[in-house]
Scaffold this motif. Structure first.
Motif, PDB file in Angstrom:
ATOM      1  N   LYS A   1       0.835  -1.207   0.000  1.00 17.36           N
ATOM      2  CA  LYS A   1       0.000   0.000   0.000  1.00 17.36           C
ATOM      3  C   LYS A   1       0.868   1.254   0.000  1.00 17.36           C
ATOM      4  CE  LYS A   1      -3.617   2.376   2.578  1.00 17.36           C
ATOM      5  NZ  LYS A   1      -4.502   2.363   3.762  1.00 17.36           N
ATOM      6  N   GLU A   2       1.937   1.236   0.786  1.00 18.16           N
ATOM      7  CA  GLU A   2       2.812   2.403   0.868  1.00 18.16           C
ATOM      8  C   GLU A   2       3.437   2.715  -0.489  1.00 18.16           C
ATOM      9  OE1 GLU A   2       2.811  -0.111   2.945  1.00 18.16           O
ATOM     10  OE2 GLU A   2       2.102   0.813   4.809  1.00 18.16           O
ATOM     11  N   ASN A   3       3.822   1.669  -1.213  1.00 11.44           N
ATOM     12  CA  ASN A   3       4.418   1.865  -2.538  1.00 11.44           C
ATOM     13  C   ASN A   3       3.416   2.465  -3.522  1.00 11.44           C
ATOM     14  OD1 ASN A   3       6.887   0.859  -1.725  1.00 11.44           O
ATOM     15  ND2 ASN A   3       6.439  -1.229  -2.382  1.00 11.44           N
ATOM     16  N   ILE A   4       2.177   1.991  -3.450  1.00 13.20           N
ATOM     17  CA  ILE A   4       1.130   2.504  -4.333  1.00 13.20           C
ATOM     18  C   ILE A   4       0.880   3.989  -4.058  1.00 13.20           C
ATOM     19  CG2 ILE A   4      -1.326   2.365  -4.915  1.00 13.20           C
ATOM     20  CD1 ILE A   4      -1.130  -0.657  -4.356  1.00 13.20           C
ATOM     21  N   VAL A   5       0.763   4.340  -2.774  1.00 12.05           N
ATOM     22  CA  VAL A   5       0.542   5.741  -2.404  1.00 12.05           C
ATOM     23  C   VAL A   5       1.700   6.608  -2.882  1.00 12.05           C
ATOM     24  CG1 VAL A   5       0.405   7.341  -0.454  1.00 12.05           C
ATOM     25  CG2 VAL A   5      -0.969   5.260  -0.442  1.00 12.05           C
ATOM     26  N   ARG A   6       2.920   6.128  -2.712  1.00 14.95           N
ATOM     27  CA  ARG A   6       4.097   6.891  -3.126  1.00 14.95           C
ATOM     28  C   ARG A   6       4.061   7.190  -4.625  1.00 14.95           C
ATOM     29  NH1 ARG A   6       7.627   3.389  -1.861  1.00 14.95           N
ATOM     30  NH2 ARG A   6       7.630   3.955   0.343  1.00 14.95           N
ATOM     31  N   GLU A   7       3.683   6.198  -5.424  1.00 16.71           N
ATOM     32  CA  GLU A   7       3.618   6.395  -6.874  1.00 16.71           C
ATOM     33  C   GLU A   7       2.481   7.332  -7.256  1.00 16.71           C
ATOM     34  OE1 GLU A   7       5.797   5.381  -9.237  1.00 16.71           O
ATOM     35  OE2 GLU A   7       6.967   4.812  -7.471  1.00 16.71           O
ATOM     36  N   LYS A   8       1.356   7.215  -6.548  1.00 17.57           N
ATOM     37  CA  LYS A   8       0.237   8.120  -6.830  1.00 17.57           C
ATOM     38  C   LYS A   8       0.635   9.574  -6.574  1.00 17.57           C
ATOM     39  CE  LYS A   8      -3.124   5.090  -7.683  1.00 17.57           C
ATOM     40  NZ  LYS A   8      -3.826   5.021  -8.984  1.00 17.57           N
ATOM     41  N   LEU A   9       1.370   9.806  -5.481  1.00 18.01           N
ATOM     42  CA  LEU A   9       1.753  11.164  -5.130  1.00 18.01           C
ATOM     43  C   LEU A   9       2.690  11.769  -6.165  1.00 18.01           C
ATOM     44  CD1 LEU A   9       2.240  10.834  -1.265  1.00 18.01           C
ATOM     45  CD2 LEU A   9       0.336  11.880  -2.489  1.00 18.01           C
ATOM     46  N   LYS A  10       3.489  10.934  -6.825  1.00 23.37           N
ATOM     47  CA  LYS A  10       4.381  11.440  -7.868  1.00 23.37           C
ATOM     48  C   LYS A  10       3.599  12.076  -9.013  1.00 23.37           C
ATOM     49  CE  LYS A  10       8.228   8.206  -7.136  1.00 23.37           C
ATOM     50  NZ  LYS A  10       9.019   7.096  -7.730  1.00 23.37           N
ATOM     51  N   ASP A  23     -10.740  10.061   0.673  1.00 20.18           N
ATOM     52  CA  ASP A  23     -11.015   9.048   1.692  1.00 20.18           C
ATOM     53  C   ASP A  23      -9.745   8.295   2.092  1.00 20.18           C
ATOM     54  OD1 ASP A  23     -13.635   9.807   1.567  1.00 20.18           O
ATOM     55  OD2 ASP A  23     -14.274   8.151   0.289  1.00 20.18           O
ATOM     56  N   ILE A  24      -8.650   8.563   1.368  1.00 18.72           N
ATOM     57  CA  ILE A  24      -7.351   7.980   1.707  1.00 18.72           C
ATOM     58  C   ILE A  24      -6.497   9.098   2.296  1.00 18.72           C
ATOM     59  CG2 ILE A  24      -5.298   6.811   0.822  1.00 18.72           C
ATOM     60  CD1 ILE A  24      -7.035   5.715  -1.441  1.00 18.72           C
ATOM     61  N   PRO A  25      -6.263   9.090   3.621  1.00 22.80           N
ATOM     62  CA  PRO A  25      -5.587  10.224   4.277  1.00 22.80           C
ATOM     63  C   PRO A  25      -4.238  10.577   3.666  1.00 22.80           C
ATOM     64  CG  PRO A  25      -6.532   8.750   5.914  1.00 22.80           C
ATOM     65  CD  PRO A  25      -6.689   8.067   4.588  1.00 22.80           C
ATOM     66  N   PRO A  35      -8.821  17.124  -2.713  1.00 23.89           N
ATOM     67  CA  PRO A  35      -9.474  15.877  -2.300  1.00 23.89           C
ATOM     68  C   PRO A  35     -10.982  15.859  -2.534  1.00 23.89           C
ATOM     69  CG  PRO A  35      -9.011  17.222  -0.387  1.00 23.89           C
ATOM     70  CD  PRO A  35      -8.414  17.948  -1.560  1.00 23.89           C
ATOM     71  N   CYS A  36     -11.480  14.671  -2.831  1.00 26.69           N
ATOM     72  CA  CYS A  36     -12.915  14.417  -2.957  1.00 26.69           C
ATOM     73  C   CYS A  36     -13.242  13.196  -2.098  1.00 26.69           C
ATOM     74  CB  CYS A  36     -13.298  14.092  -4.391  1.00 26.69           C
ATOM     75  SG  CYS A  36     -12.857  15.343  -5.587  1.00 26.69           S
ATOM     76  N   GLY A  37     -14.465  13.120  -1.624  1.00 28.73           N
ATOM     77  CA  GLY A  37     -14.860  11.946  -0.848  1.00 28.73           C
ATOM     78  C   GLY A  37     -15.927  12.289   0.160  1.00 28.73           C
ATOM     79  N   PRO A  77     -19.088   5.782  -5.678  1.00 24.82           N
ATOM     80  CA  PRO A  77     -19.346   7.179  -5.330  1.00 24.82           C
ATOM     81  C   PRO A  77     -18.108   8.061  -5.354  1.00 24.82           C
ATOM     82  CG  PRO A  77     -20.628   5.755  -3.910  1.00 24.82           C
ATOM     83  CD  PRO A  77     -19.711   4.860  -4.686  1.00 24.82           C
ATOM     84  N   VAL A  78     -16.997   7.592  -4.779  1.00 25.12           N
ATOM     85  CA  VAL A  78     -15.809   8.446  -4.757  1.00 25.12           C
ATOM     86  C   VAL A  78     -15.208   8.573  -6.149  1.00 25.12           C
ATOM     87  CG1 VAL A  78     -14.111   6.636  -4.187  1.00 25.12           C
ATOM     88  CG2 VAL A  78     -13.703   9.005  -3.494  1.00 25.12           C
ATOM     89  N   ALA A  79     -15.285   7.513  -6.953  1.00 26.31           N
ATOM     90  CA  ALA A  79     -14.752   7.581  -8.318  1.00 26.31           C
ATOM     91  C   ALA A  79     -15.506   8.619  -9.149  1.00 26.31           C
ATOM     92  CB  ALA A  79     -14.824   6.209  -8.979  1.00 26.31           C
ATOM     93  N   ILE A  80     -16.843   8.573  -9.068  1.00 26.81           N
ATOM     94  CA  ILE A  80     -17.650   9.545  -9.816  1.00 26.81           C
ATOM     95  C   ILE A  80     -17.465  10.951  -9.254  1.00 26.81           C
ATOM     96  CG2 ILE A  80     -20.031  10.276 -10.278  1.00 26.81           C
ATOM     97  CD1 ILE A  80     -20.769   7.387 -10.715  1.00 26.81           C
ATOM     98  N   THR A  81     -17.348  11.069  -7.938  1.00 29.39           N
ATOM     99  CA  THR A  81     -17.155  12.383  -7.311  1.00 29.39           C
ATOM    100  C   THR A  81     -15.847  13.017  -7.763  1.00 29.39           C
ATOM    101  OG1 THR A  81     -18.459  11.731  -5.378  1.00 29.39           O
ATOM    102  CG2 THR A  81     -16.965  13.590  -5.094  1.00 29.39           C
ATOM    103  N   MET A  82     -14.791  12.219  -7.895  1.00 33.59           N
ATOM    104  CA  MET A  82     -13.515  12.739  -8.385  1.00 33.59           C
ATOM    105  C   MET A  82     -13.641  13.252  -9.822  1.00 33.59           C
ATOM    106  SD  MET A  82     -11.011   9.804  -6.805  1.00 33.59           S
ATOM    107  CE  MET A  82      -9.554  10.389  -7.661  1.00 33.59           C
ATOM    108  N   CYS A  83     -14.286  12.442 -10.664  1.00 32.91           N
ATOM    109  CA  CYS A  83     -14.503  12.871 -12.054  1.00 32.91           C
ATOM    110  C   CYS A  83     -15.375  14.121 -12.106  1.00 32.91           C
ATOM    111  CB  CYS A  83     -15.157  11.748 -12.847  1.00 32.91           C
ATOM    112  SG  CYS A  83     -14.132  10.281 -13.046  1.00 32.91           S
TER     113      CYS A  83
END
Length: 231
Positions: A1-10, A23-25, A35-37, A77-83
């Motif tokens: 999970k930490e690796n995924i978050v790190r790549e997303k932040l890039k 919804d992901i702190p 942020p959306c959620g 819901p969060v996916a559509i809210t982000m879009c």
């Protein structure tokens, strides 16, 4: 999970406007993140989800609308809210966002609902993770008729594999009337089904489909993951 978050932040580096899952702190508090959620710049609330679709209220910039989509799952819901936040930022109205959400097509084999009269297929055969399987089983639990799952479990979970498959078995036993399991993780899944009698280890999908003929509809059948032959 930490690796995924790190790549997303890039992905946020150098962006003018980056929408993230609030919804992901670890993402919600990132620099340049919008942020959306359940909280954030775009917010969803009053969620209702079944095999018939997903409904929720959406609020952005002081405006509010109701969203209905045929897409199913707690992640919708969060996916559509982000879009929606990105679209709203680009000038799309909430009315147009709601209208478009209602027309969104399923992604094949990812919580795709196929209705064939007295048999409903919940095709999640491209999924391979514990949280997604739990989500799919929660959806299956909303069906009032006979509930069936066909699954080989997951892959590439490392040292967590045994525990995750046992928890999958426990969830199956709490939701389903029948279970057909297969593959190398069948015993681990079955270990979590204490007291659940209607489980059968089958050789593969063909045998599981043959067994379905003995179950009287109406029924809903969840296809949870479809592993390649090397598993």
């Amino acid at each position: 999970k930490e690796n995924i978050v790190r790549e997303k932040l890039k992905l946020l580096d150098g962006t003018i406007f980056g929408v993230v899952n609030g919804d992901i702190p670890e993402l919600a508090h990132a620099e340049n993140a919008h942020p959306c959620g359940k909280e954030g710049e775009a917010v969803y609330d009053n969620v209702s989800c079944s095999l018939l679709g997903t409904d929720f209220d959406l609020a952005i910039g002081g405006e509010k609308t109701h969203i209905h989509t045929r897409l199913v799952g707690e992640h919708i819901p969060v996916a559509i809210t982000m879009c929606a936040l990105m679209a709203f930022r680009l000038g799309v109205s909430l009315d147009d966002i709601a209208s478009t959400a209602e027309k969104l097509p399923f992604t094949e084999h990812r919580l795709e609902v196929l209705n064939s009269g007295d048999i409903i297929i919940l095709d999640d055969s491209y999924n391979s993770n514990p949280s997604g399987a739990k989500n799919a089983l929660e959806l299956l639990s909303t069906f009032e008729g006979t509930k069936v799952i066909i699954t080989p479990g997951f892959v590439e979970l490392g040292t967590a594999s045994k525990q995750c498959h046992r928890e999958l078995g426990e969830k199956i036993a709490s939701v389903c009337d029948y279970a057909f399991i297969m593959g190398g993780e069948a015993d681990a899944i079955k270990a979590g089904m204490d007291g659940f009698d209607n489980v059968e280890v089958v050789s593969g999908l063909d045998e599981a489909m043959d067994r379905l003929k003995d179950i009287e509809p109406p029924m809903a059948v969840l296809f949870e993951n479809d592993l390649p032959d090397n598993y």
